[in-house]
Every structure is written in structure tokens, then in C-alpha cells.
Design an enzyme around this catalytic site. Structure first.
Site, short mmCIF file in Angstrom:
data_model
loop_
_atom_site.label_atom_id
_atom_site.label_comp_id
_atom_site.label_asym_id
_atom_site.label_seq_id
_atom_site.Cartn_x
_atom_site.Cartn_y
_atom_site.Cartn_z
N ASP B 155 0.86 -1.18 0.00
CA ASP B 155 0.00 0.00 0.00
C ASP B 155 0.90 1.23 0.00
O ASP B 155 1.42 1.64 1.04
CB ASP B 155 -0.91 0.01 1.23
CG ASP B 155 -2.00 -1.07 1.16
OD1 ASP B 155 -1.81 -2.08 0.43
OD2 ASP B 155 -3.04 -0.90 1.83
N LYS B 223 -6.67 3.31 -3.52
CA LYS B 223 -7.09 3.33 -2.12
C LYS B 223 -7.29 4.78 -1.71
O LYS B 223 -6.53 5.66 -2.11
CB LYS B 223 -6.00 2.65 -1.29
CG LYS B 223 -6.21 2.65 0.21
CD LYS B 223 -5.13 1.82 0.92
CE LYS B 223 -5.12 2.04 2.41
NZ LYS B 223 -4.03 1.29 3.08
N LYS B 259 -10.15 0.41 -2.63
CA LYS B 259 -10.08 0.18 -1.19
C LYS B 259 -10.33 1.47 -0.43
O LYS B 259 -9.45 2.33 -0.35
CB LYS B 259 -8.71 -0.39 -0.82
CG LYS B 259 -8.52 -0.57 0.70
CD LYS B 259 -7.17 -1.22 1.03
CE LYS B 259 -6.90 -1.19 2.53
NZ LYS B 259 -5.55 -1.72 2.86
#
Lengths: 303, 323, 514
Positions: B155, B223, B259
Site C-alpha cells: 500500500d 485506495k 479500497k
């Protein structure tokens, strides 16, 4: 005028009697699209003074003339409404200037038409001129007075502004051929509409005199169109015309109900006649609002 | 006006310098804030009850990236997290495991030992999370360290400073470089999630542009947030990112996951997200491969709601582990 | 919970090092990878009917009391299943005489002597009671009209309450209502005839400003949707409103005509079709009656190429499918710039496929039932015309319930201004799509109708929005939104969409004399 009054006499009188100069008479015609046509029908009506003396022939507009006037008014509407409000005011003020310049002429027309004293006619003409000044000042205030900012719930800017309704057919008052006429025409065009005016049937000549003032002001052709003739003949055509947005019944007389009913066919807005209007009274917004639409615009607000 | 509102066919790797990239992104249709909020409010009225709710809760559990990203994280804390990820409710073995755990790079080896060959993924934040204020070399080192330690998912954060300064090319190049750093000699590359940190972007238009930029650069997931900046995953931002992945797939054929992370604490929040997925991109994304929740406290609320549906009574928080 | 789905069998729910399938690899292989989980299927979520207690039969509400239903009655049905809901009286001319007389007595005797601030307090009370009984009214409206509960719950009923609250505050501020008119006077008895598409909301639009301005009213709800008006009558009793200030008379078209023509009324306010509006304008010609008309429309929703497309698509959907398209200001003509037409249509169809049609009481229903069989027949007739004239019809696959009146959301492409469905008001969930090339052309097409009620503009460029709004001949223009309503916002049309405004300060002009 002052200049003329104090000017020295012109050339000394000629020695012998010359033939008296023959006056050039005016032909009273319609005023449509900025031009002065005769009726397409070729007809006219005799016009008499209030005392019954023959004054002139006025054009007797046909239904076809009325339809032509609607076309002219429609063509003029977009550009007229798009003029800035202050420019419309300047033009209305210019009309007042043009009338002031022809004050004496209007007084004479009024004396002839209404059979009033010259002093009364002076008052009437002055009031008519001042009415233009009054409405010249309204053009750029209507939206400020009648418009609103609407506090709606949600992320929206919302405001309402008055807009001209479009083409207005005005049946001018029968018994007040100048002041009444100006009082019904000026608010219509001040708001940005264009007008087809059916002049007082019995006393149409002041309307044509007004047309001459309009034509020499900066008013674009077609903004005001003036028809003379028989109200009963022309008005039904205008009332039922699908491209007429509003109808002022001031001079409708007994025709009022029939015309209002005809106007219903296309939901034409109708201003009913007042029982006994005082044309000298300060008019306020009463003759402006009937010819306005309210346009409300919502705009989403966001980053 | 642009000829077409969506750049299509979109190149997977836009050529040219920063100006060309900006022109491409500026050609995307705008986002109207009031309209987005209205749509979100409308979707929030969807009622997901009974069987639909039971199905959605299990799906949501399977979508959770169970996260701990604190300075005070310890190996013990991470081991507890991993245990919970594998078996969220020891009292009810029908509860599925979550999708992954999410930890800092230095704790990846701990998680790898705890999870072994289980299906629960190991996600690691990298690239100098959360601010991303480090030289590229440091960010790549950070990434490679996590991958080498066993991270299956990375991430990363974008360089918001560069994005706001208009240097989209720099953001793009960094994502490409990090993506390369996700490669693993002994297996498939780690799966790259690109954090836009939408709470620091200027507008919803920027959210859409940053989404496309990340997808062009090779993101497997986009995300919303680090969880360290408020606001984090608002429904509006998630909706815009869902629309972006939908449009990106239509333009390029490549499907990218979404996400939302940060601020999703209750079952109601999670269900609203699933409704948005369902009605914006459809069933293709209703799968942990394509939609994740970055969350920590969410899991216990899902468990409590699940138990309520199963047993008919609402259990208290003390019946679930606080890990 | 035996039917509870089991967790999907595993392998890995996501691609990890153990899985050969990375998202990118999957996506390259197939543009639309199969889902492991399938769509989220919403379970039925019906709002309870228990909150509504209907009487078997309703009389008229005159002078503060309900009359006996009498001999002549009509049946109001639930359009979603054709079940009878209640019997409702049909008012005779004698009934109307009594109702108008009661309104006159109340005007002369009570209401005009009630202080403005007290009048306002009655309206505040009414607003509060509507809020108190909101769920009951929402369910009842849904039952009687067929519209989805989410709309009655979130739009109709809250807005009705908001209207009373807004106008309540005007009652003691009337000197500020008409510029230049320091002491405006009420008109007297108002005859009000309202349509079936927003029954309680239209009642609020009519009654709230009338009462705030000091008038009394006789209101006739629509033939097919009288029930919330009759509950409103109960609310008037509950609020202690003096008898005769509000009278509710039910009936069909003949009752409406007789009420409008009644010599005892001073004011006529009508919302409904342009055809009936014309008739009313003729009826009141030559009388003293003031009249306001809210009539039909054929609203253009203009989508420029630079619009925020996702939001524009939402706006198109709201514009035509809100309330099954039974909205006079519906955006029934989509004018889309040719360069984005294909993309907008594609997105629109995808979005339409997600609309949920069905039980109006289900909280997840987007499209409810058409209000009546007559209206359904009209929609079907115009849709047939659209096909016959060469329009291309599209609807998402959508199962229509076997009982009740239903019409699937429909879009017609290949339509020009010459097509009947682009000119006539359909009053149903049918969108006609036209294209344009330039802003000038958009405005010309938008204005090319005898109506002038509403229009929408979608563009991210502020100056273009304002340029367009300035040129549209419509009373309500929504820029980057659509079908929004607010008690503070004037509503009403140009030309054959009627005259007068409802809502806001402007709404008071219809009920006051200068």
C-alpha cells in the site's frame, strides 16, 4: 419656442399679395416594424374632433395588418429584451425628449381629440411626457425590486428574476388617447416586452403623433407597433393569436369577456380593464408585473 | 469543449512529459460535488436486511484488510492481529477469515511467520507512509524490504505535494518505479495499492484525476486514504473512485480494485459501501479481489451484527477480542 | 436463518503469492472477470401498512365536519395492485354551495378577524402535525398514488410540512410581500383544484399561501388520490383550525368544473393539464375571479459535452423517472450534445438497468406504479406512436407485476422535434433523446415548444450555464441539478405551462390584492 419667439421678423413683407401657401396635410398611417405603412386593405376611417369636425383619415388596419404587426413585434422582442436594462431606460428617456420637442403639436392633437382646453391639454401632454421619464427610471430597477434570492435547503444558489413575457397586445384606452396610451404602452416596453397597440378608435391621431416621436427616438423598429381602425375588428385576431403572450384589455369595452375567452386558447396572460382608471395617478408597478414572467434558476454549488 | 469526455482509447502508459499527462487527465469529465452528494444520499437509503444483510456481512468480513499502523505496534500486537484475521470469532468457526492484515514494513516478517501459508494476505504500507516525504530511493528501499519480508500486497502513498504542484509526471513515475519494486524473483509480484490520500487533494475532480493517474501507472488497487488524515474514506470519494475504475476498464479493458480506508467503523458504513459497489460497478467488483475495507474496529461491529442475525440478540463488545 | 448463504468456498479470496492470478493477469485474459460473489440481492424491505387506518368510506369536509358519504361515491384504488382502498363521496353542486358558503362565512366572520400572527400559528401547528404523522401520510400517499415510499417519505411529506412552515411565517409579514403595497388584502374564498401526481404536496402548495394571506379555501383533490387530503382535513380539526377555513370536497372532473365556475369564489387556483387549464381560463373570463394555473410541460434537459457526465446521467434519471415521470416539470426531452451523445446514452442505459421497479411500499423501490389505468393507456398510446414514427425504443429488462398499472422506464432515440413524443406531454417514464451541435441550437430546440415550465442545463462551465439560462423560456431552470423543489423557490411556467407562481414571496401575489 423661445428662440423663435424672440427672433427678429424675417424678410420685409413683399410688395404685392402673393398667393397664400397651401398647407401640407399629414397622412395618418399605421406604425409597424418601424415603418409607416398604409393598411394593406387600402381602407381608412374618417376621424373627427371631439366637437365633430372632420380632422383626417386614419388607416383602418385589417386583421392581416394585425398579424403583420405580431410578426414585427416578435422579431423585435429578442433584441429588445437583450438590451441592457439601462439602455432601455435611456431610450425611454429619449422618447420623452422627443415628445418634449413636439409639445405644441401634442397639445394641438390633444385639444382636437379630447375637446379640452389648451391648458388642460398642456397638463395632459406634460403628464404623458413625465410618464415616459417615470418608466425610463424603472427599467433597471424592476429586477432589483421584484427579483429574489431564495434561501433553499441544499447546496444550491437559487434566485428568481423577472423576465419580459414577450409580445403584448395592448388595447389602448378609448377616452384618454394620449396620456392613457402612454400609460399603457410605456410599462410594457420598459419591462422588455414589445407591443402591438390598438389606438383609441374614436381618437387615433395622438397615437400616430406618438408613433412619429417613437420613430425619431432611438426605439428600435417593431418594439412598439400602432394600429388604428376598428377595435372590434382587430382585437379578436390579436387576442387569439398564438404568438401573442399577453393582452391588455384597457380599451376593450364590451368586448372584454369575449377577448379574454379567446386569449384562453393559448393561455395568453390577460390584464383586465380597471373600471375607472385615473391616468394621472402614479402607476407604481401595477402595469409592469402583469407582463413579467418569473424565472427561477437553481445552480448546484460545489468545489 | 473536448471532443469526447473520456479519453478513449486510453494508452496504458501515456507517453510524453508532464504537460501531455496533465492534458490527458484534464480531459476527464468533471465531478459535480452537489450531484455526488445527492447520489450518495440516495444510495444510503437502500435497505439491506435479513438474508441480504447476512450475505453482505460475510462478504464485508472477507473484504477487510485488518490494519494496525501505530508507532506503538509491537510483534505481539501484530501476532494477535494475525490470529484475529485467521479466525475472527473463535466462538463461531463459520465466520470467514479476512482478506489481509496491513502493517508497517518492519513488522512484515512477524506477520509472515504468523500467517504462514494461510490464505490471509500480508499487506504492508510502504514509500514512507503516511506522508510520503522521502527521496524515491528511500521509498523503493522501503518497498523492497517489505516485499522481501513476505508482503503480498504493498500500500503505497502518492506524492501529494507533487500532485498539488501540478507535477503529475513525478507522481506517475514514482508509481511505476514502486510497481517495479514490487517484483519478486521467486513468485508473482506483490499486489500494488496506490493511496491517493483524498483528504489532501483539492477537489473531487482531483480524486478522479489521481485515480486515473494511478491506474495508468499500473496500480492494481486505488485506495482512498492513509487513515492518518481527515476526512478519510468518505462515501463520495469512494463513489468517484468506483466510477473511475468502471470507466478505466471500459476504456482499457483492465480491471482495478478499490479500497476505502479510514473512517469505516460500522456495519452500516460497510453495507453502504457495498451498495455503492453493487449499483456503480456491479457484481464484478463484489469480491475481495476487487474491493477491500482498510479498517480495524469495523471487524468487531461486523461480528456483532452477524451474531445478532444468527442468534437474534445483540452481543456486547466485550464478547469479541479487542485486537 | 437456514437460507443464509455460506461463505464462498476457498481457495484464497484474493491473489497472493500462492495464487497465479493477479488482477492484471485476470483482466488481460478477460475484460470482465467473473465474480466470485455475485450481485448483492436486496431482500424485500416493505414499509408497514399498519401505520395507516383507513375508514371504509369518507364524506366531504365542510365547515369543520365530515359529512356522511351519501349516495354518490367513487372508489379509490391502490394502483399497485388494483385493490380498493376506500369509498369517497362525489360532491354535488349543492355540496359545493354549502362548502363555498362555509368558506365565505369563515372568511367574513373568523379568518379575516384573526390576527395575522395567530393565523401564522395555525399554519405552524399544521406543519408540526404533518411532521408528527409523516410516516402515516407517506404510506397512505404511496398506497393511493403508487409512488415509491422513498419519495413520499423523503420528498412529498417533508416538503408539504416545509411549505406550511414557510408560509406560516409570512402571515404577519404581508406588508413586505408586494413591493409598493403596504397593506395588501386577501381575495376571499379560493377554489383550488389539484392533481394526482403529488397529492398532499400540491395541497400544501395551494392551501399554505392562501391561508397565510388570509383567504379561506375550498379544495378538490384529484379523483384518484383523495385520501391524504381527507387525512389533512383531520389534521385541520386536530389543529383547531376554525370551521370553514379549509373545506375539502372530493369528486371527479365535473365537481372541479362546478367549483371553478361557482359564483361565490373570488380566486381559482388549478394545477393540472393544459387542456383543463384552457377551459378554466375561459370559464373565469369576464368575472372578477383571479386565477393561477400550473399546467403541462415538455422540459428540455440540456447536456453539454463538458458536463460532469456521471452527475448529468443522475440528473437525466431524476428528471424523467422521478415519480414515474408524472411530473409537469419532468425533463422529458434530453438534448445532448452530439459529440457525447453516444457515451451519455451508454451510461444512461447502464444506470437505468439499475432502477428497481416494483412494490411502492418497498424502501428500495425506485419506480412505482402508474397512477391509473387511464394514465397507463395514455403512456402506452404515446409510446406506440413513438415506435410508429420511427423512434427506437429501449427499456432495461424489467419484470412488471401482473396486477396493477405499470410501465417500464423507457428511452426513445432517433427522435427529432417533429416527433409527437418530443412535442406532447407524456406524463410517464418515457424519455425522448435529441441531439444538438451548438449552444445556440440547444436553446432553439429547448424553446421550440408551446410550453415553458422547466429546463435543465449540464455544463461545468459557469459562463455557458448562465448564457443558456438567460435564453431559455422556462419558469424553472435547474443547472447541474434537476427536479429540486423548495417552499422558498417560486415555481411556475411561461406560455402554455400556465401563469402565476407558487412558492416563495412570489407565491403570495396570487392570493393578495394590491
Amino acid at each position: 419656442m423661445a428662440d423663435t419667439a424672440t427672433a427678429p421678423d424675417p424678410a420685409p413683407a413683399s410688395p404685392g399679395p402673393e398667393p397664400r401657401r397651401l398647407a401640407v396635410r399629414k397622412t395618418y398611417k399605421l406604425y409597424v416594424g418601424g415603418a409607416f405603412p398604409r393598411s394593406e386593405s387600402g381602407r381608412s376611417i374618417p376621424v373627427n374632433s371631439a366637437e365633430g369636425a372632420h380632422l383626417a383619415h386614419a388607416a383602418r388596419a385589417s386583421r392581416k395588418d394585425a398579424r403583420d404587426a405580431v410578426v414585427a413585434a416578435r422579431a423585435a422582442f429578442g433584441p429588445w429584451a437583450a438590451r441592457t436594462a439601462q439602455l432601455r431606460g435611456q431610450i425611454l428617456y429619449r422618447i420623452a425628449e422627443m415628445m418634449e420637442g413636439r409639445h405644441a403639436h401634442f397639445v394641438q392633437e390633444t385639444v382636437d381629440a379630447q375637446g379640452v382646453s389648451e391648458a388642460t391639454a398642456q397638463d395632459i401632454v406634460s403628464a404623458a411626457i413625465d410618464r415616459w421619464v417615470y418608466y425610463a427610471g424603472w427599467t433597471d430597477k424592476i429586477a432589483q425590486v421584484l427579483g429574489t434570492s431564495n434561501p433553499v435547503s441544499g447546496p444550491f444558489e437559487n434566485s428568481s428574476a423577472p423576465q419580459p413575457t414577450g409580445v403584448v397586445a395592448v388595447l389602448a384606452p378609448q377616452d384618454s388617447p394620449l396620456l392613457g396610451l402612454v400609460s399603457v404602452v410605456a410599462p410594457v416596453i420598459a419591462a422588455g416586452n414589445t407591443a402591438i397597440v390598438v389606438a383609441s378608435e374614436r381618437a387615433p391621431l395622438p397615437a400616430i403623433a406618438l408613433a412619429e416621436a417613437l420613430a425619431t427616438s432611438d426605439l428600435p423598429g417593431g418594439v412598439v407597433n400602432i394600429l388604428t381602425g376598428r377595435t372590434a375588428e382587430i382585437a379578436p385576431t390579436l387576442a387569439a393569436h398564438a404568438d401573442v403572450n399577453a393582452l391588455d384589455l384597457s380599451g376593450a369595452g364590451d368586448l372584454a369577456t369575449e377577448l379574454e375567452s379567446a386569449a384562453a386558447a393559448t393561455l395568453t396572460r390577460v390584464l383586465r380593464r380597471e373600471p375607472s382608471p385615473d391616468w394621472h395617478a402614479l402607476p407604481g408597478l401595477a402595469r409592469i408585473t402583469p407582463f413579467l414572467e418569473t424565472k427561477t434558476v437553481w445552480q448546484a454549488v460545489g468545489r | 469543449m473536448p471532443d469526447t469526455a473520456t479519453p478513449a482509447p486510453a494508452p496504458l502508459s501515456p507517453a510524453g512529459g508532464n504537460a501531455a499527462l496533465r492534458a490527458l487527465l484534464d480531459g476527464l469529465p468533471g465531478v459535480d460535488e452537489a450531484g455526488v452528494h445527492a447520489r450518495v444520499a440516495d444510495l444510503a437509503t437502500r435497505s439491506v436486511k435479513t438474508t441480504a444483510k447476512a450475505h453482505a456481512i460475510d462478504l464485508a468480513i472477507r473484504m477487510v484488510d485488518l490494519t494496525t499502523l501505530e508507532g506503538a505496534d509491537t510483534p505481539g500486537k501484530v501476532r494477535a492481529l494475525c490470529a484475529k484475521a485467521l479466525l475472527p470469532d473463535p466462538a463461531d468457526r463459520t465466520v470467514p477469515p479476512v482478506a489481509a492484515v496491513c502493517v508497517y514494513p518492519d513488522l512484515v516478517p512477524v506477520a509472515a511467520r504468523a500467517l504462514g501459508s494461510t490464505p490471509v494476505g500480508i499487506a504492508s504500507v510502504a514509500t514512507s507512509f503516511p506522508a510520503g516525504r522521502a527521496p524515491l530511493e528511500a521509498k523503493l528501499l522501503d518497498t523492497r524490504y517489505a516485499v522481501a519480508g513476505g508482503a503480498t500486497e504493498i500500500d503505497m502513498v502518492i506524492d501529494r505535494g507533487a500532485f498539488l504542484a501540478g507535477d503529475h509526471r513525478k507522481v506517475y513515475d514514482e508509481i511505476v518505479a514502486v510497481k517495479e519494486a514490487c517484483a519478486r524473483p521467486d513468485g508473482p509480484p506483490a499486489h500494488l495499492k496506490v493511496i491517493l490520500e483524498t483528504g489532501e487533494l483539492a477537489s473531487y475532480d482531483d480524486v478522479r484525476r489521481a485515480s486515473w493517474l494511478a491506474m495508468y501507472a499500473g496500480a492494481d488497487f486505488i485506495k482512498t486514504s492513509t487513515g492518518k488524515v481527515a476526512p478519510a474514506a468518505t462515501p463520495a470519494v469512494t463513489l468517484i473512485m468506483l466510477q473511475a475504475v468502471r470507466d478505466f476498464r471500459a476504456a482499457t479493458g483492465r480491471q482495478v480494485g478499490v479500497k476505502p480506508a479510514g473512517g469505516i467503523r460500522t456495519t452500516k458504513d460497510a453495507l453502504r459501501n457495498l451498495v455503492m459497489v453493487n449499483e456503480t460497478v456491479g457484481p464484478d467488483w463484489l469480491d475481495p479481489r476487487w474491493f477491500r475495507f482498510g479498517a480495524s474496529s469495523l471487524l468487531n461491529d461486523l461480528l456483532m451484527q452477524r451474531a445478532k442475525l444468527t442468534t437474534g440478540t445483540y452481543p456486547g463488545p466485550d464478547y469479541y477480542s479487542a485486537d | 436463518m437456514s437460507d443464509r448463504p455460506r461463505p464462498t468456498p476457498r481457495p484464497a479470496p484474493h491473489p497472493g503469492p500462492d495464487s497465479p492470478s493477479t488482477p492484471a493477469a485476470t483482466a488481460t485474459a478477460t475484460a470482465r472477470p467473473a465474480s466470485a460473489s455475485g450481485a448483492l440481492v436486496y431482500a424485500p424491505a416493505p414499509e408497514s401498512r399498519a401505520v395507516v387506518s383507513l375508514r371504509p368510506a369518507y364524506g366531504l369536509f365542510i365547515d369543520g365536519e365530515f359529512t356522511e358519504p351519501g349516495e354518490q361515491t367513487m372508489t379509490t384504488v391502490n394502483p399497485a395492485d388494483e385493490e380498493a382502498l376506500a369509498e369517497v363521496a362525489t360532491a354535488t353542486e349543492a355540496d359545493l354551495d354549502r362548502a363555498v358558503a362555509a368558506a365565505r362565512r369563515a372568511f367574513d366572520g373568523v379568518w379575516s378577524r384573526t390576527s395575522p400572527s395567530e393565523r401564522g400559528k395555525y399554519l405552524y401547528r399544521i406543519s408540526r402535525i404533518i411532521q408528527d404523522r409523516a410516516r402515516e401520510l407517506a404510506v397512505l400517499e404511496s398506497l393511493d398514488n403508487g409512488k415509491p415510499i422513498k419519495e413520499t417519505r423523503d420528498v412529498d411529506i417533508p416538503l408539504a410540512a416545509a411549505h406550511f412552515f414557510y408560509y406560516a411565517g409570512w402571515a404577519d409579514k404581508l406588508p413586505f410581500a408586494l413591493p409598493g403595497v403596504p397593506a395588501p388584502r386577501p381575495l376571499g374564498v379560493a377554489a383550488q383544484v389539484i392533481p394526482w401526481n403529488f397529492p398532499l404536496l400540491m395541497l400544501a402548495w395551494k392551501i399554505a399561501p392562501a391561508l397565510a394571506a388570509g383567504n379561506t379555501v375550498v379544495l378538490k383533490p384529484a379523483e384518484t388520490t383523495p385520501l391524504t387530503a381527507l387525512v389533512f382535513a383531520e389534521i385541520c380539526q386536530e389543529a383547531g383550525l376554525p370551521p370553514g377555513v379549509v373545506n375539502i370536497v372530493t369528486g371527479a372532473g365535473a365537481t372541479g368544473r362546478a367549483l371553478v365556475a361557482h359564483p361565490g369564489v373570488d380566486k381559482v387556483a388549478f394545477t393540472g393539464s393544459t387542456g383543463v387549464g384552457r377551459e378554466i381560463a375561459r370559464t373565469v373570463a369576464g368575472t372578477r375571479k383571479r386565477v393561477t394555473l400550473e399546467l403541462g410541460g415538455k422540459g428540455a434537459n440540456i447536456v453539454y459535452a463538458d458536463a460532469a457526465l456521471d452527475q448529468a446521467v443522475e440528473g437525466i434519471v431524476t428528471g424523467i423517472f422521478f415519480n414515474q415521470g408524472h411530473v409537469c416539470c419532468a425533463g422529458s426531452r434530453l438534448l445532448v450534445q452530439e459529440s457525447v451523445a453516444e457515451e451519455v446514452l451508454h451510461r444512461l442505459k447502464e444506470r437505468m438497468a439499475r432502477l428497481r421497479l416494483g412494490d411502492p411500499l418497498d424502501k428500495n423501490t425506485d419506480i412505482g406504479a402508474v397512477n391509473s389505468s387511464a394514465q397507463l393507456a395514455r403512456i402506452q398510446d404515446l409510446a406506440r406512436t413513438g415506435r410508429e414514427e420511427g423512434g427506437e425504443e429501449w427499456s432495461p429488462s424489467c419484470e412488471l407485476p401482473s396486477r396493477g398499472y405499470w410501465f417500464a422506464p423507457t428511452v426513445f432515440t432517433g427522435i427529432t422535434q417533429a416527433h409527437r413524443i418530443a412535442r406532447e406531454e407524456i406524463f410517464g417514464p418515457v424519455l425522448s433523446v435529441l441531439t444538438f451541435r451548438t449552444p445556440q441550437e440547444a436553446v432553439e430546440k429547448a424553446n421550440n415548444t408551446p410550453y415553458g415550465l422547466s429546463a435543465g442545463i449540464w455544463s461545468e462551465k459557469g459562463s455557458r450555464v448562465l448564457w443558456t439560462a438567460d435564453r431559455l423560456r422556462a419558469g424553472v431552470i435547474w443547472a447541474n441539478t434537476f427536479n429540486k423543489f423548495d417552499p422558498a423557490s417560486p415555481f411556475g411556467g411561461y406560455r402554455e405551462s400556465g401563469y402565476g407562481r407558487e412558492g416563495g414571496r412570489h407565491g403570495l401575489e396570487a392570493y393578495l390584492n394590491g
